[in-house]
Design an enzyme around this catalytic site. Structure first.
Site, PDB file in Angstrom:
ATOM      1  N   SER A 148       0.937  -1.077  -0.123  1.00 39.99           N
ATOM      2  CA  SER A 148      -0.120   0.012   0.000  1.00 39.99           C
ATOM      3  C   SER A 148       0.801   1.175   0.160  1.00 39.99           C
ATOM      4  O   SER A 148       2.257   1.172   0.325  1.00 39.99           O
ATOM      5  CB  SER A 148      -0.862  -0.008   1.355  1.00 39.99           C
ATOM      6  OG  SER A 148      -1.498   1.323   1.521  1.00 39.99           O
ATOM      7  N   TYR A 173      -3.607  -0.685  10.016  1.00 37.73           N
ATOM      8  CA  TYR A 173      -3.588  -0.956   8.727  1.00 37.73           C
ATOM      9  C   TYR A 173      -2.017  -0.337   8.095  1.00 37.73           C
ATOM     10  O   TYR A 173      -1.452  -0.907   7.318  1.00 37.73           O
ATOM     11  CB  TYR A 173      -4.531  -0.025   7.841  1.00 37.73           C
ATOM     12  CG  TYR A 173      -4.610  -0.284   6.380  1.00 37.73           C
ATOM     13  CD1 TYR A 173      -5.429  -1.476   5.764  1.00 37.73           C
ATOM     14  CD2 TYR A 173      -3.987   0.666   5.385  1.00 37.73           C
ATOM     15  CE1 TYR A 173      -5.130  -1.723   4.477  1.00 37.73           C
ATOM     16  CE2 TYR A 173      -3.873   0.305   4.221  1.00 37.73           C
ATOM     17  CZ  TYR A 173      -4.584  -0.721   3.330  1.00 37.73           C
ATOM     18  OH  TYR A 173      -4.433  -0.872   2.097  1.00 37.73           O
TER      19      TYR A 173
END
Length: 259
Positions: free
Chosen positions: A151, A164
Site C-alpha cells: 500500500s 493498517y
C-alpha cells in the site's frame, strides 16, 4: 529432423500456460481483476473469498478457475486454504496475497482486538500462506512467484488507520526478507503498492467530498485507479518476464509517490 532454437519473444515471457495461481481476496475489486488477468495469460486460478465467496469471479473466468473460501482472520485459515487448493490443483506456482481489511479509528481509541484482527489478515496470513507455498516449492525443487499487495501506507503513516499502516509497512519489509532468503531457491517475492483505487475499502474516502478532492489534487493522473489498472503489474511480477526482479515494492499510484 531439425529442432527449433527460436528464443521466446518478450510476449511469450508473459504467458502463464501450465501454471497454477492462488489469488486471495478475489471475490471482487483488485483481487478479481488480478485473477482474471492471470487466467487470460493462461494460468489455472484458485480464487479465494473470506466472508464473501469468490464464486462469481470463478464463474466469470470459466473452466480455468475454482473458488475457495477460508477465514484468514483465523490463525488456521491459511493452512486450510492452502490444503484445499493443493488438493484441487496439486500445487501452487504463483501466490498473490491480496486479501486485506481496514479499521478506521483514532489511534487512542483503537481496540486491541481490532488491531490484532487487521494484523492477522493483512500481515500474519501473508507470512503463513507464503511459508506454506514456499515449503512446497522447495520440496519440489520448483521455481515460483509470490506477489504481495502492499500500500502507499507501506511508505506513509496515514490518518486514523494505525493497524493498517503497521500491517502494510510490515508487508513491504516481509517481502524483502523473504526475497533475500528464497531467491537462491528460485522463488521470487515482490510486492505491489496500489495508490487510491475505487474499491469497497475506499468507499468512505470517495464519499467524503473534502478528502476526495484532496486526494485527486495530489494524483498527477487526476483520477482514482480502477482494478484493471493493477492487472499489468500483477501479471509482470507473476511471469517469467520478471525473473530478475525480487524484493521490490512496485507502486501503481497514478504518480502519487512522485508528487
Amino acid at each position: 529432423m531439425s529442432i527449433s532454437t527460436t528464443a521466446p519473444t518478450i510476449l511469450d515471457l508473459f504467458r502463464l500456460d501450465g501454471k497454477v495461481a492462488l489469488v486471495t481476496g478475489a471475490a471482487s475489486g483488485l483481487g478479481a481483476a488480478i485473477a482474471t488477468a492471470l487466467a487470460q495469460a493462461g494460468a489455472e486460478v484458485a480464487v479465494h473469498g473470506n466472508r464473501r465467496p469468490a464464486t462469481e469471479t470463478a464463474m466469470a473466468i470459466g473452466d480455468k478457475a475454482a473458488a475457495f473460501q477460508a477465514d484468514l482472520s483465523s490463525t488456521s485459515g491459511a493452512e486450510s486454504l492452502f490444503g484445499a487448493v493443493k488438493e484441487r490443483f496439486g500445487r501452487v506456482d504463483i501466490l498473490v496475497n491480496n486479501a486485506g481489511t481496514i479499521h478506521r479509528n483514532a489511534a487512542e481509541d483503537t481496540l486491541l482486538e481490532d488491531w490484532q484482527h487487521v494484523l492477522q489478515v493483512n500481515l500474519t496470513s501473508v507470512f503463513q500462506l507464503s511459508q506454506f507455498v514456499a515449503r512446497d516449492m522447495i520440496s519440489r525443487e520448483a521455481a515460483g512467484k509470490i506477489v504481495n499487495i502492499a500500500s502507499l501506507l507501506s511508505f506513509q503513516g496515514g490518518i486514523r488507520v494505525p493497524a493498517y499502516a503497521a500491517s502494510k509497512g510490515g508487508v513491504a519489509q516481509l517481502t524483502k526478507a523473504l526475497a533475500n532468503e528464497w531467491a537462491p531457491k528460485g522463488i521470487r517475492v515482490n510486492a505491489i503498492a496500489p495508490g487510491y483505487f475505487s474499491t469497497t475499502n475506499t468507499e468512505a474516502l470517495q464519499a467524503d467530498e473534502t478528502r476526495n478532492r484532496q486526494i485527486l489534487e495530489r494524483i498527477p493522473a487526476a483520477r482514482w485507479g480502477k482494478p484493471q489498472d493493477l492487472a499489468g503489474a500483477a501479471l509482470f511480477l507473476s511471469s517469467a518476464a520478471s525473473n530478475y526482479v525480487t524484493g521490490t515494492v512496485l507502486t501503481v499510484d497514478g504518480g502519487w509517490m512522485g508528487r
